[in-house]
Design a protein around this motif. Structure first.
Motif, PDB file in Angstrom:
ATOM      1  N   GLY A  33       0.825  -1.200   0.000  1.00  0.00           N
ATOM      2  CA  GLY A  33       0.000   0.000   0.000  1.00  0.00           C
ATOM      3  C   GLY A  33       0.864   1.258   0.000  1.00  0.00           C
ATOM      4  N   MET A  34       1.901   1.225   0.815  1.00  0.00           N
ATOM      5  CA  MET A  34       2.763   2.413   0.903  1.00  0.00           C
ATOM      6  C   MET A  34       3.448   2.680  -0.430  1.00  0.00           C
ATOM      7  SD  MET A  34       4.452   1.620   4.564  1.00  0.00           S
ATOM      8  CE  MET A  34       3.517   1.742   6.079  1.00  0.00           C
ATOM      9  N   LEU A  35       3.794   1.604  -1.140  1.00  0.00           N
ATOM     10  CA  LEU A  35       4.467   1.813  -2.426  1.00  0.00           C
ATOM     11  C   LEU A  35       3.528   2.512  -3.397  1.00  0.00           C
ATOM     12  CD1 LEU A  35       6.393  -1.539  -2.895  1.00  0.00           C
ATOM     13  CD2 LEU A  35       7.245   0.656  -2.106  1.00  0.00           C
ATOM     14  N   VAL A  36       2.259   2.136  -3.370  1.00  0.00           N
ATOM     15  CA  VAL A  36       1.326   2.732  -4.323  1.00  0.00           C
ATOM     16  C   VAL A  36       0.947   4.145  -3.897  1.00  0.00           C
ATOM     17  CG1 VAL A  36      -0.929   2.468  -5.395  1.00  0.00           C
ATOM     18  CG2 VAL A  36       0.443   0.449  -4.853  1.00  0.00           C
ATOM     19  N   PHE A  37       0.856   4.341  -2.589  1.00  0.00           N
ATOM     20  CA  PHE A  37       0.302   5.606  -2.059  1.00  0.00           C
ATOM     21  C   PHE A  37       0.958   6.834  -2.695  1.00  0.00           C
ATOM     22  CE2 PHE A  37      -0.953   8.068   1.960  1.00  0.00           C
ATOM     23  CZ  PHE A  37      -2.253   8.190   1.522  1.00  0.00           C
ATOM     24  N   PRO A  38       2.278   6.969  -2.599  1.00  0.00           N
ATOM     25  CA  PRO A  38       2.871   8.186  -3.160  1.00  0.00           C
ATOM     26  C   PRO A  38       2.886   8.197  -4.685  1.00  0.00           C
ATOM     27  CG  PRO A  38       4.581   6.735  -2.384  1.00  0.00           C
ATOM     28  CD  PRO A  38       3.284   6.086  -2.025  1.00  0.00           C
ATOM     29  N   ALA A  39       2.647   7.022  -5.303  1.00  0.00           N
ATOM     30  CA  ALA A  39       2.696   6.978  -6.769  1.00  0.00           C
ATOM     31  C   ALA A  39       1.307   7.137  -7.371  1.00  0.00           C
ATOM     32  CB  ALA A  39       3.314   5.663  -7.222  1.00  0.00           C
TER      33      ALA A  39
ATOM     34  N   LEU B  24      -8.915   7.508  -6.886  1.00  0.00           N
ATOM     35  CA  LEU B  24      -9.374   6.174  -6.501  1.00  0.00           C
ATOM     36  C   LEU B  24      -8.188   5.340  -6.032  1.00  0.00           C
ATOM     37  CD1 LEU B  24     -11.427   4.015  -6.213  1.00  0.00           C
ATOM     38  CD2 LEU B  24     -11.200   3.483  -8.633  1.00  0.00           C
ATOM     39  N   THR B  25      -7.153   5.312  -6.876  1.00  0.00           N
ATOM     40  CA  THR B  25      -5.953   4.555  -6.482  1.00  0.00           C
ATOM     41  C   THR B  25      -5.461   5.063  -5.137  1.00  0.00           C
ATOM     42  OG1 THR B  25      -5.465   4.771  -8.816  1.00  0.00           O
ATOM     43  CG2 THR B  25      -3.831   3.656  -7.436  1.00  0.00           C
ATOM     44  N   LEU B  26      -5.475   6.353  -4.988  1.00  0.00           N
ATOM     45  CA  LEU B  26      -5.017   6.939  -3.723  1.00  0.00           C
ATOM     46  C   LEU B  26      -5.787   6.338  -2.562  1.00  0.00           C
ATOM     47  CD1 LEU B  26      -3.221   9.333  -2.547  1.00  0.00           C
ATOM     48  CD2 LEU B  26      -5.372  10.572  -2.443  1.00  0.00           C
TER      49      LEU B  26
ATOM     50  N   VAL C 147      -5.173   0.030   1.874  1.00  0.00           N
ATOM     51  CA  VAL C 147      -4.310  -1.161   1.857  1.00  0.00           C
ATOM     52  C   VAL C 147      -3.158  -0.995   2.831  1.00  0.00           C
ATOM     53  CG1 VAL C 147      -2.764  -2.535   0.436  1.00  0.00           C
ATOM     54  CG2 VAL C 147      -4.944  -1.754  -0.493  1.00  0.00           C
ATOM     55  N   LEU C 148      -2.670   0.236   2.968  1.00  0.00           N
ATOM     56  CA  LEU C 148      -1.559   0.396   3.921  1.00  0.00           C
ATOM     57  C   LEU C 148      -2.074   0.507   5.341  1.00  0.00           C
ATOM     58  CD1 LEU C 148      -0.622   3.384   5.307  1.00  0.00           C
ATOM     59  CD2 LEU C 148      -0.519   3.992   2.923  1.00  0.00           C
ATOM     60  N   SER C 149      -3.311   1.003   5.489  1.00  0.00           N
ATOM     61  CA  SER C 149      -3.791   1.226   6.861  1.00  0.00           C
ATOM     62  C   SER C 149      -4.229  -0.069   7.517  1.00  0.00           C
ATOM     63  CB  SER C 149      -4.973   2.202   6.831  1.00  0.00           C
ATOM     64  OG  SER C 149      -4.604   3.373   6.146  1.00  0.00           O
TER      65      SER C 149
ATOM     66  N   GLY D 194     -14.122  13.890   0.546  1.00  0.00           N
ATOM     67  CA  GLY D 194     -13.369  14.895  -0.201  1.00  0.00           C
ATOM     68  C   GLY D 194     -13.191  14.468  -1.636  1.00  0.00           C
ATOM     69  N   ILE D 195     -12.815  13.200  -1.821  1.00  0.00           N
ATOM     70  CA  ILE D 195     -12.635  12.681  -3.184  1.00  0.00           C
ATOM     71  C   ILE D 195     -13.925  12.856  -3.962  1.00  0.00           C
ATOM     72  CG2 ILE D 195     -12.215  10.590  -4.522  1.00  0.00           C
ATOM     73  CD1 ILE D 195     -10.366   9.656  -2.316  1.00  0.00           C
ATOM     74  N   ALA D 196     -15.008  12.502  -3.289  1.00  0.00           N
ATOM     75  CA  ALA D 196     -16.303  12.599  -3.979  1.00  0.00           C
ATOM     76  C   ALA D 196     -16.525  14.017  -4.466  1.00  0.00           C
ATOM     77  CB  ALA D 196     -17.407  12.179  -3.016  1.00  0.00           C
ATOM     78  N   LEU D 197     -16.266  14.987  -3.598  1.00  0.00           N
ATOM     79  CA  LEU D 197     -16.522  16.375  -3.981  1.00  0.00           C
ATOM     80  C   LEU D 197     -15.625  16.777  -5.139  1.00  0.00           C
ATOM     81  CD1 LEU D 197     -17.017  18.016  -0.483  1.00  0.00           C
ATOM     82  CD2 LEU D 197     -18.715  17.195  -2.113  1.00  0.00           C
ATOM     83  N   LEU D 198     -14.337  16.390  -5.044  1.00  0.00           N
ATOM     84  CA  LEU D 198     -13.426  16.739  -6.141  1.00  0.00           C
ATOM     85  C   LEU D 198     -13.926  16.123  -7.447  1.00  0.00           C
ATOM     86  CD1 LEU D 198      -9.859  16.535  -4.611  1.00  0.00           C
ATOM     87  CD2 LEU D 198     -11.097  18.534  -5.440  1.00  0.00           C
TER      88      LEU D 198
END
Lengths: 523, 549, 99, 648
Positions: free
Chosen positions: B172-178, B183-185, B191-193, B231-235
């Motif tokens: 999860g951490m690998l994907v998070f910053p990338a 959605l992926t975020l 996944v990391l939490s 927040g994602i939803a609003l964006l």
């Protein structure tokens, strides 16, 4: 690529520190000898520097320059001018005596595991401090200077907090708490100063885009770099604050008495005679050269603060009951003189200030180390616990008196030369301040002689009646210092001839000229 | 809703089925993540099929190999120029492969590897019934102190599931910053939490605190991710898309092909601003910035120390990576809106972290608050919004993570009968008992305090300089002041260790296996190298300073 | 009917959920409130998807459900073990660590 | 021949070094080494003197440049010595009297175990004093100036085990330091005025400087002189300085060091000539001190203190003369020299008396000693006659000249100063006669009463002659002590006449100091007559009080004035109350301020953060829901802030 002499001078004690720390717990004495030898070798190197240095040569000599941290615009740039040479000399000269004087200060107590090696640690830390002090005298890159200016605190901190006077009036428990209080106070004070300086250092980089002292001074000279007045002043204050804490200047001085009081005499000497000099030295090298305008702008306030330090420190010295505290406050008064000389912006003032740094180093060392010997004999720092010592230990008393006379800057001893130069230098530009400062002379005599009278003269106190006189090792420590004091008092020319050109340079950096005498004809 | 509209909805919904074409995935460029996930799955299988006594070794082996391989992959990609010239968006715009991503992934993987060593340490706790045990519960499901637990201990159980969990979190951490779309975020965030929530609950000693930590972390985490999601939803509502690039365009107004619906929502800045605020809040929660920090001390204290170390290091790296990407790629157009707010957050975080830490009495809580203060420092760099700012933050994170793991690793060594002795009073006189350990810990503390010649100083300098150049001079001043305050409590610990006399029945220092020793050694090495000769790593971070969009 | 109303509904649900988290003691209920918040988000997604006329929102809604399910698994595991230890699912009882 | 000048200083300096570093092995010969070297210096002095006489008056200034001392920019201080008539005079006085007193001390300190160190200090003093008078610039003079201060400190406090001695030494040094400040400021002023402080250029161009600056310099120099020469208001240390061994009192606190102030003023003649106001102040100081010392001298029963008062008063004469300008300089120096002879003689006599009386210093316990110690009586008596100005003896010539000059000043000043000088002469006659009578005449008051055991058992030799207790047996002192007394007596008899005949001294000194005949409103004869009258009055009064009727063995309460005079006119009490007490209060309060205020701010702020921290951490109350609240609030804030940013 010639031999990196300056690096070597700093690296030698650093390596020595590592080696000393590595000496196994059993060979305590070996560690001591190693430390002594290293300090002597460093002295030898310093002498080489002194010889290789040409007073009338370039501004900075024996320069070295290597890339270090490109992203921060940091280059490993070293170089010495006369002032730096003088102070490196002072450091290198004092170190062997400090080591020798602290010979038994760190013999371990019972507690602690077999891996606990205080002695090795003590001498390693001392050497580490020497290395860092020397390199911060040599650095001509603001960042490099800053790094060691800050890093210096850590070994000092352990020296203060880790090693104190053996016998203590209120018992070991109270002693250790007071020690750690003093150590923490020392560290936090200086760290705060250093961090504020860090902000200024960053600001300087943002403004100037470089850390190289020479580049910046050059750029300012040819006008390719201009600072907004307010910016320059803020940066100046950032730098000056840190140095004023280190120096220490009133009202930022209160860490010094605690630190000197709690630490062993050699460490106290290390603090006031060597480490604190970095502060005043940095004022001369960095504040004035980087921010000439702001320096001139701040001069009045700083002079007043210096004046306060002189009088205030002296008065408090008079009021102390504790020998070491007394010396500490005396030092505060003396640092007032140094700062005053620097910011008087006259040749005499600044040369005097530089000489003052050296002489004060030697004289304080003499006085403090003898005081340390005295204290270690009786196991008390309180003046009241002594009396009539000169009857039982005339040599000790005699050396103590000479140290005291040096502290009150008796003519014929080194400190007189520097103190008078500072006074003349100040007087010729700011007569009133100069005159008020002379009060310091009288008060100096007061606290020194009162100290001598209370401890050394009068009927012999029973506790001191069995006090042994100075031992050979101790004489070896004090005698050379006294010789130096007399020599530099009678013939300071070697020193002045080294310092003068550098001072003239600094004066021209600040665009200042000495005021002309009223009657030209006499010259 | 008009019938036509409804119908159109259906048709658009019904239509494209024939048009779906298989997505194009650059497996090579995603390999680091894929390797780790694969290894995690293998770990699960191992739990299922490998006999209990050999599981531990199998798990450690697999995890170590996987992490090394993933790191090798990252290096290969970086060497292949994906960090600079060939940087681009992979996996149909879901994941970015660029400098920051690779740098952070590399950092995370190394941190994870070191963390893994501390996870696998089995020498510290006294052997129970002849079985070497690590710092995780024998059987997490059993009631603390119940006979179930005793039985498990007798049987010599150990929770080897921690290794797959670790790997999942790492993935999860690998994907998070990338992550390059919201959605992926979000998915990466979960996944990391989730594995971390579980890991927190698995302490062998002090299980009540461990479980409490898990509950708190879990509830608050879920709470936070709900905000993030909203927040994602609003964006999404604002931009009609979740892809960073698209949103950025919409924000800048450089978007092409504006349909009326989009035109309608674009006009509504409230959606954008609120959405941004909530999303940022979710990330600030992860990095532990005030006022979203309150979980940090409790969780750090309760969680098993190896987990704490790993979490404190890697999570921060990942979360800051994501924050950077979000602010630099998606919302640069909004700089003038979010910068002042972040200023506030950074200032409060620096000060609060430093001040509250002064009076802490538990070493782990102390470090937790210090990590809060550090989050504040890093935020100062984030705010710079310059390329230097990015590389400064990357560098800081790299240095910080290893110091943190090392420090917590040292914490695991100081023990008494009740397990780790984390109360500060128990650390008195440690310097007398075992000078080496105390010295090492002192080095870490000095690095935290930002004393020159340690990585802490280099990082702090880089960040502050970036901030100053970015026009955030006041932040620098505040940062400097709070560092001064912070110095106080780091020093306090040193005083305690070296200048106060050891207590008669104080803790002992356990002699660890090479694993923990490596972890600590790496920590010290990185601290010193980054402090004395940081140039090479600064170059790396410098090259990695550009986001692809 | 204007899809915006669905947004208002979503916001309302979200707020209710949040409030629930703040005021309820029982861990399970708190967790349910979180789920409520997630569902509010889903509603918002779908609505926006409808407004923009693309499918992303709906897809995200599915993802959210999956994630929520996973969260439930983890969450219940933790809460249950806590309950077995303390014989209470009250969040406020779990306050060993403070200050 | 110039190169011999350095030898003058080198000899005693060598002695000092050898004796102080030599250690016990030199104890046996130390005193002889010291005496020898000081005598050597004297011989060199004679040689140089002969050399000078060989030249004509204009070329009697020799300089010897040794090395460049402090070269910093325009600030050029060299170690250069200057020998001219003025310094030559001093050299001879210092080395001559000095050597005699060395000789005297051999006997006087015979039984002191630290005699070697005593001679070391004496040599050190000689070296410093010679440097003082030989220096070619003010900064180098300053070195000698403080050097003699140090020597005096060491010698006053020689019996350090006596707290009184240690205190007196400290007091002397401190009071002198105050004066030294004046000197250093004067030097700074010179530097800013002339860009140098070497005698040559400064004195040569003094005329070019503004009167204001000259006045300032002059006053600062005067301050210095006051400190060193115990002039009001810095006179308080001299009385206490008598704690030192008597030879020290004779050499330092009578003959040489205390006259350094006069030397300074005369040396700086050119500056004072340009600053009439400064000169006026000088004369006033001189006049006041003249009376002050004399009055104090009248009331003291301690023989040394009485003599000390007299010294003060006599130096007052010199300063007064120096303040008169060209008409007075020469006579100031002349009186200085003659005074050197007779006052040293008197002190040595007093020492000899104490020597015979178990260190008894209270004159009320003396009486009728002339029979017991005839040589002492005679020499002391001659000194007495000299000082009161008995016609034909040295004091007569020198003092008379000064009185004349005072009148010659002219105007009201002249009358006042002259009057003061005359009055002084009368009082001098009174108190010296008093001393004489109480000591050598009348009934012995020491019979069958044990004297107090001396405070310094090891110190004064008499202790051995008599068991410290039991009644004293007065006796003449050994030859090493009497010879110097005799020589000095000869000097005090013949000196004046020798100098005066054909104005030898005047011609000798004129080239340096310059001289101008003042025209006195009174004829010289009138002045002399008046002086004689005063003299007779004084003597008569004293005889009436102490000669006719027996002296009470215990001091009567005495009049207000007497009591005031006994306590130095309360000047010390004033110092004590104002300076000492005040200073103590100041420092004590400052220590308090430093601890509570300056340090308090720091510790306070630290404590403040601690308290803040303690309060803040309560927010962390352990309840997950309250954490959630903070998060929720935070989120709300974030949203609000963001919207706000857009709004503004």
């Amino acid at each position: 690529m010639s031999f990196p002499l300056l690096t070597a001078t700093a690296a030698l004690p650093a390596l020595g520190a590592v080696a000393t720390a590595a000496v196994p717990a059993r060979q305590r004495t070996a560690a001591k000898w190693l430390a002594l030898l290293v300090s002597l070798a460093t002295l030898a190197l310093a002498i080489v520097v002194l010889v290789r240095f040409d007073p009338d040569g370039a501004r900075y000599q024996l320069t070295e320059s290597h890339s270090w941290i490109r992203d921060f615009g940091v280059r490993y740039e070293l170089g010495v001018d006369g002032i730096a040479v003088a102070l490196i000399g002072l450091t290198a000269v004092l170190m062997p005596f400090i080591v020798l004087a602290g010979w038994h200060d760190a013999d371990p107590l019972e507690t602690g595991s077999r891996r606990w090696r205080p002695t090795q640690g003590f001498f390693a830390l001392i050497l580490a401090v020497e290395a860092m002090v020397i390199i911060s005298f040599e650095a001509t890159d603001v960042f490099v200077f800053y790094i060691f200016f800050e890093a210096m605190l850590i070994p000092m901190y352990f020296l203060i907090g880790g090693f104190g006077d053996r016998a203590h009036s209120q018992g070991e428990e109270a002693a250790s708490t007071q020690r750690s209080y003093a150590a923490v106070k020392f560290l936090l004070y200086n760290l705060a100063g250093g961090l504020i300086m860090l902000a200024a250092v960053i600001g300087l980089y943002v403004v100037a885009g470089s850390f190289s002292l020479q580049e910046i001074v050059q750029a300012r000279a040819d006008g390719s770099l201009t600072m907004a007045t307010s910016t320059e002043r803020w940066l100046f204050l950032g730098f000056f604050f840190a140095f004023a804490v280190k120096a220490p200047l009133w009202p930022l001085h209160t860490w010094l008495p605690n630190a000197m009081q709690e630490s062993t005499a050699p460490v106290a000497v290390l603090i006031t005679a060597v480490v604190d000099k970095v502060g005043t030295f940095a004022m001369l090298r960095f504040c004035l050269q980087l921010f000439p305008e702001a320096s001139k702008w701040a001069t009045p306030v700083i002079l007043v603060l210096a004046l306060i330090s002189i009088v205030y420190g002296a008065l408090l010295a008079v009021g102390q009951r504790d020998i070491k505290r007394l010396v500490a406050y005396a030092s505060i008064s003396h640092f007032g003189f140094i700062v005053m000389g620097i910011f008087a912006m006259t040749t005499q003032g600044q040369s005097g200030a530089t000489l003052y740094m050296v002489n004060h180093g030697i004289s304080t060392a003499a006085l403090m180390l003898v005081a340390g010997f005295l204290i270690s004999r009786r196991g008390s720092r309180l003046i009241a616990d002594y009396g009539g010592v000169q009857k039982v230990a005339p040599v000790l008393a005699g050396t103590f008196l000479i140290g005291g006379l040096a502290t009150l800057s008796l003519p014929g001893l080194a400190p007189f030369v520097s103190e008078f130069l500072v006074l003349v230098g100040t007087f010729s530009r700011y007569p009133v301040i100069g005159i008020i400062a002379t009060v310091g002379i009288v008060l100096a005599a007061l606290y020194t002689l009162v100290l001598y009278q209370r401890t050394m003269t009068g009927p012999v106190k029973p506790e001191v009646s069995a006090m042994p006189d100075l031992r050979v090792r101790e004489v070896l420590v004090v005698a050379p210092l006294i010789v130096l004091l007399v020599f530099l008092g009678v013939y300071p020319k070697p020193l002045t001839s080294i310092v003068d050109p550098a001072v003239k340079q600094t004066m021209s950096d600040v665009q200042q000229k000495d005021p002309k005498p009223a009657v030209e004809a006499a010259k | 809703m008009s019938a036509a509209a409804v119908h159109s909805l259906w048709t658009t919904a019904a239509d494209p089925i024939s048009k779906i074409d298989a997505p194009k995935i650059e497996y090579g460029q995603l390999s680091p993540t894929l390797i780790v996930i694969g290894a995690a799955l293998i770990g699960v299988l191992i739990e299922a099929f490998v006999p209990r006594r050999s599981r531990y070794y199998a798990q450690v082996f697999v995890s170590a190999v996987a992490l090394c391989a993933a790191f090798a992959a990252v290096v290969a990609l970086a060497a292949g120029g994906y960090g600079t010239t060939k940087a681009h968006i992979a996996a149909m715009g879901a994941v970015a492969v660029d400098g920051p991503a690779l740098f952070l992934e590399g950092t995370i993987l190394l941190a994870a590897l070191v963390g893994l060593f501390t996870f696998a340490e089995r020498r510290l706790d006294p052997a129970a019934h002849g079985n070497r045990v690590d710092s995780f519960a024998a059987q997490a499901a059993s009631v603390p102190g119940g006979e179930g637990e005793q039985a498990a201990v007798k049987a010599g159980f150990t929770t080897t599931e921690v290794f797959p969990l670790l790997l999942f979190a790492v993935a999860g951490m690998l994907v998070f910053p990338a992550a390059n779309d919201l959605l992926t975020l979000f998915v990466a965030l979960e996944v990391l939490s989730l594995p971390l929530y579980l890991l927190c609950a698995l302490a062998r000693r002090k299980r009540l605190m461990s479980q409490e930590a898990a509950v708190k972390y879990f509830l608050l985490g879920a709470f936070a991710s709900a905000f993030t999601l909203f927040g994602i939803a609003l964006l999404y509502g604002y931009a009609g898309s979740v892809s960073y690039a698209r949103i950025a365009q919409v924000v800048d107004g450089t978007v092409s092909g504006v349909d009326p619906a989009l035109a309608n929502t674009m006009g509504n800045d409230a959606l954008l601003l609120i959405g941004m605020a909530l999303l940022v809040m979710g990330l600030l929660f992860k990095v532990g910035a005030v006022p979203f920090h309150m979980w940090t001390p409790d969780v750090y204290q309760g969680a098993p120390t190896p987990v704490t170390g790993f979490m404190a290091a890697a999570t921060k790296v990942a979360a800051f990576g994501a924050l950077l990407r979000l602010l630099y790629v998606v919302l640069p157009g909004l700089r003038w809106d979010w910068r002042p707010v972040m200023w506030g957050v950074a200032i409060v975080t620096m000060l609060a972290g430093a001040i509250v830490a002064i009076t802490q009495t538990d070493i782990k809580r102390l470090l937790a608050y210090s990590s809060i203060a550090h989050a504040g420092f890093i935020l100062a760099g984030v705010i710079a919004t310059t390329e230097d700012g990015v590389s400064a933050v990357l560098f800081y994170l790299a240095g910080y993570s290893f110091v943190t793991i090392g420090a917590f690793a040292v914490v695991t060594l100081v023990r008494d009968a009740g397990g780790e002795a984390t109360h500060l009073s128990q650390w008195a006189g440690l310097g007398r008992r075992s000078p080496l350990v105390a010295a090492v810990f002192a080095v870490f503390l000095l690095a935290f305090a930002g004393i020159p010649l340690t990585s802490g100083f280099a990082g702090k300098f880089a960040v502050f300089r970036a901030a100053a150049e970015g026009g955030a001079a006041p932040l620098v001043v505040v940062g400097v002041i709070s560092s001064a305050i912070a110095a106080f409590f780091y020093i306090r610990v040193i005083v305690l260790m070296f200048f106060s006399d050891p207590q008669p029945n104080g803790p002992t220092v356990a002699v660890p296996s090479p694993l923990t020793m490596t972890a600590i050694a790496v920590g010290v090495a990185v601290t010193v190298v980054l402090g004395v000769a940081p140039q090479y790593f600064l170059d790396l971070a410098g090259q990695a300073g550009v986001f692809v969009r | 009917m204007n899809p915006v109303n669905y947004l208002y509904l979503a916001a309302l649900l979200f707020t209710i959920g949040a409030t629930g988290v703040l005021i309820r003691r029982n861990a399970i209920v708190v967790f349910m409130c979180v789920e409520l918040m997630l569902n509010a988000c889903n509603l918002a997604f779908v609505t926006f998807s409808r407004m923009h006329g693309n499918l992303d929102g709906q897809i995200i809604a599915f993802f959210t459900m999956v994630v929520a399910a996973a969260e439930v698994v983890v969450g219940l595991a933790i809460i249950v073990s806590l309950f077995r230890t303390r014989h209470s699912a009250s969040v406020d009882d779990a306050s060993l660590m403070k200050l | 021949m110039e190169n011999l000048i350095a030898l003058l200083i080198a000899a005693p300096l060598l002695g000092a070094v050898v004796l102080l570093l030599g250690g016990r092995r030199l104890d046996a010969v130390g005193h002889w080494v010291g005496t020898l070297l000081s005598t050597a210096s004297f011989v060199v002095g004679l040689v140089l003197f002969a050399g000078l006489l060989g030249k004509d008056a204009e070329h009697r200034t020799w300089t010897q440049h040794l090395w460049s001392w402090i070269p910093v920019g325009d600030f050029q201080a060299d170690v250069t010595l200057r020998l001219d008539q003025l310094s030559m005079t001093f050299v001879l006085l210092i080395t001559g009297v000095g050597s005699l007193i060395h000789l005297y001390s051999i006997g006087y300190m015979e039984h002191d175990e630290r005699r070697r160190r005593f001679f070391g200090y004496l040599n050190l003093f000689l070296a410093a004093m010679l440097l003082l008078v030989l220096a070619d610039n003010y900064l180098l003079l300053y070195v000698g100036w403080e050097g003699v201060g140090l020597a005096s400190y060491l010698l006053i406090g020689f019996w350090q085990h006596k707290p009184s001695a240690a205190t007196a030494a400290k007091k002397a040094f401190l009071v002198n330091r105050v004066g030294d400040v004046g000197l250093s400021i004067a030097i700074m002023l010179m530097f800013t005025t002339f860009g140098t402080f070497a005698f040559g250029p400064v004195l040569e161009h003094a005329g070019d400087a503004s009167e204001g600056r000259l006045t300032a310099i002059g006053l600062m120099l005067l301050l210095a002189a006051c400190g060193k020469s115990a002039q009001v208001p810095l006179q308080s240390w001299l009385g206490d300085a008598m704690e030192g061994p008597t030879p020290v009192s004779a050499l330092i606190h009578a003959a040489t060091m205390v006259t350094a102030g006069v030397y300074l003023i005369v040396r700086s003649a050119a500056i004072f000539n340009g600053a009439p106001d400064a000169q006026l102040v000088v004369t006033v100081v001189g006049g006041v001190t003249l009376l002050f010392g004399a009055i104090v001298g009248c009331a003291k029963d301690d023989i040394k203190k009485a003599l000390a008062g007299s010294t003060m008063s006599q130096i007052g004469y010199m300063v007064l003369a120096a303040g008169l300008g060209p008409i007075g300089y020469v006579f100031a120096i002349m009186h200085l020299v003659t005074h050197g002879f007779f006052k040293a003689g008197l002190f040595l006599g007093a020492g000899s008396v104490m020597h015979g009386m178990n260190d008894e210093v209270d004159m009320r316990k003396y009486g009728g000693l002339r029979k017991y110690m005839p040589i002492t009586f005679v020499t002391f008596g001659l000194g007495y006659l000299a000082i009161i100005g008995f016609p034909g003896l040295s004091g007569f010539f020198s003092k008379d000249k000064i009185i004349e000059a005072a009148f010659a000043k002219g105007g009201a000043e002249g009358w006042i100063l002259g009057g003061v000088a005359l009055l002084g002469a009368a009082i001098t006659a009174f108190y010296m006669t008093r001393v004489m009578l109480m000591t050598f005449f009348g009934e012995p008051r020491w019979k069958n009463q044990p004297t107090k055991s001396p405070e310094a058992p090891s110190a004064e030799p008499a202790a051995e002659h008599q068991g410290a207790h039991g009644e004293p047996h007065p006796h003449e002192s050994p030859r090493t002590m009497t010879i110097p007394m005799i020589v000095l007596a000869v000097g005090s008899v013949a000196g004046g006449a020798f100098f005066d005949v054909g104005d030898r001294f005047l011609h000798w000194l004129e080239p340096v100091t310059g001289h101008s005949e003042g025209h006195s409103p009174l004829s010289a004869l009138t002045v002399t007559g008046a002086t004689m009258v005063c003299l007779v009055l004084g003597v008569g009064l004293a005889w009436a009080q102490y000669g006719r009727k027996p002296v009470p063995a215990h001091a009567p309460r005495g009049s207000v004035l007497t009591r005031a005079a006994r306590r130095d006119l309360y000047q010390d009490d004033f110092n004590h109350v104002v300076l000492v007490r005040g200073g103590e209060h100041l420092t004590r309060s400052l220590v308090y301020v430093d601890h509570t205020l300056v340090d308090g701010v720091v510790n306070g702020s630290a404590a403040g953060f601690g308290g803040l921290s303690g309060r803040l951490r309560r927010v962390q109350n352990g309840f997950a829901r309250s954490y959630a609240v903070s998060m929720f609030g935070g989120a709300a804030l974030l949203v609000a802030a963001t919207l706000l940013m857009r709004a503004v």
